[in-house]
Design a protein around this motif. Structure first.
Motif, PDB file in Angstrom:
ATOM      1  N   THR A 111      16.974  12.229   9.061  1.00 51.87           N
ATOM      2  CA  THR A 111      15.919  12.979   8.443  1.00 51.87           C
ATOM      3  C   THR A 111      16.136  14.439   8.215  1.00 51.87           C
ATOM      4  O   THR A 111      17.078  14.908   9.045  1.00 51.87           O
ATOM      5  N   PRO A 112      15.756  15.195   7.369  1.00 50.52           N
ATOM      6  CA  PRO A 112      15.804  16.587   6.971  1.00 50.52           C
ATOM      7  C   PRO A 112      15.573  17.507   8.345  1.00 50.52           C
ATOM      8  O   PRO A 112      16.235  18.455   8.640  1.00 50.52           O
ATOM      9  N   ALA A 113      14.467  16.879   9.006  1.00 52.53           N
ATOM     10  CA  ALA A 113      14.240  17.794  10.404  1.00 52.53           C
ATOM     11  C   ALA A 113      15.187  17.470  11.137  1.00 52.53           C
ATOM     12  O   ALA A 113      15.763  18.573  12.034  1.00 52.53           O
ATOM     13  N   SER A 130      14.337  25.239   6.220  1.00 48.76           N
ATOM     14  CA  SER A 130      13.550  24.765   5.400  1.00 48.76           C
ATOM     15  C   SER A 130      14.113  23.172   4.991  1.00 48.76           C
ATOM     16  O   SER A 130      15.182  23.286   4.799  1.00 48.76           O
ATOM     17  N   ARG A 131      13.091  22.645   4.553  1.00 45.60           N
ATOM     18  CA  ARG A 131      13.688  21.314   3.891  1.00 45.60           C
ATOM     19  C   ARG A 131      14.365  21.420   2.429  1.00 45.60           C
ATOM     20  O   ARG A 131      15.297  20.720   2.061  1.00 45.60           O
ATOM     21  N   LYS A 161      17.943  20.352   1.148  1.00 41.89           N
ATOM     22  CA  LYS A 161      18.069  19.700  -0.035  1.00 41.89           C
ATOM     23  C   LYS A 161      19.307  20.251  -0.877  1.00 41.89           C
ATOM     24  O   LYS A 161      20.460  19.527  -1.397  1.00 41.89           O
ATOM     25  N   GLY A 187      15.095  10.474   4.216  1.00 41.04           N
ATOM     26  CA  GLY A 187      16.091  11.271   4.507  1.00 41.04           C
ATOM     27  C   GLY A 187      17.553  10.693   4.109  1.00 41.04           C
ATOM     28  O   GLY A 187      17.467  10.459   2.784  1.00 41.04           O
TER      29      GLY A 187
END
Length: 219
Positions: free
Chosen positions: A171-173, A187-188, A192, A215
């Motif tokens: 996941t981005p997190a 930040s997401r 990206k 993700g």
């Protein structure tokens, strides 16, 4: 974890040495760039606290030299210049993180520990491979189908996490937690952008798959 402090302000170097030794780290200090390169050529070091404004051989030159030989030490650049442009320049030189002076000791300590986790301590990391993509985490060298890839530290970090997931979704997190140490950049959208740049550099056919709403994974 072994830390090398490269700082020409001797009082600051002594203060940091004392404090970090009290945290259980093995710490050495030198006061110029030439001494830093000599020390790093003779000793295994996990994290380098590198002052950018060194006399004679600058911190920038030291950073370039270490990046050129693929030295495995993680570099935390310290400098009085803290603008966004300065930070970008420092990271592009090959630094893994950037901290402007004056800094809070607890923040420095947190960043050192984060770099240590990323570097895996003094244990050599295994070579990671998938679909022609090959990453040597210890030397921070990547290639695809035998052709070297010029990746930024963030791109290398993202690639390592994805390869280590062995096809699982990241996941981005999770990428933020494992690759980013600067809260101002967490930040997401930043994730990206980095994934997009990494995908472009890896070339076709694409090996980074986006799982909508979840993700990324290696495919």
């Amino acid at each position: 974890m072994r830390i090398l402090i490269v700082e020409d302000e001797t009082d600051l170097a002594e203060t940091l040495t004392t404090g970090l030794r009290g945290e259980g780290f093995t710490v050495d200090a030198v006061h110029d760039g030439d001494a830093a390169l000599t020390f790093l050529g003779d000793h295994d070091v996990d994290v380098v606290l590198l002052d950018r404004d060194l006399p004679a051989l600058s911190g920038d030159a030291v950073c370039r030299a270490l990046a050129a030989i693929g030295h495995p030490a993680r570099i935390l650049m310290l400098t009085a210049a803290g603008t966004l442009s300065d930070r970008v320049t420092g990271l592009d030189l090959g630094a893994d993180d950037y901290l402007a002076k004056p800094f809070a000791y607890l923040e420095l300590l947190a960043r050192i520990r984060a770099l240590g986790r990323r570097g895996g301590g003094s244990v050599a990391a295994a070579i990671l491979e998938h679909s022609g993509v090959r990453l040597d985490p210890a030397r921070r060298l990547a290639e695809r189908d035998g052709k070297p890839l010029r990746l930024t530290p963030k791109e290398l970090g993202v690639l390592q996490v994805l390869l280590e997931s062995a096809g699982g979704v990241v996941t981005p997190a999770e990428l933020l937690d494992q690759v980013w140490t600067d809260d101002g950049e967490r930040s997401r959208s930043v994730v990206k952008v980095v994934v997009h740049a990494l995908r472009r550099k890896l070339g076709e056919p694409s090996v980074i798959i986006t799982e909508s709403g979840l993700g990324y994974r290696m495919g």
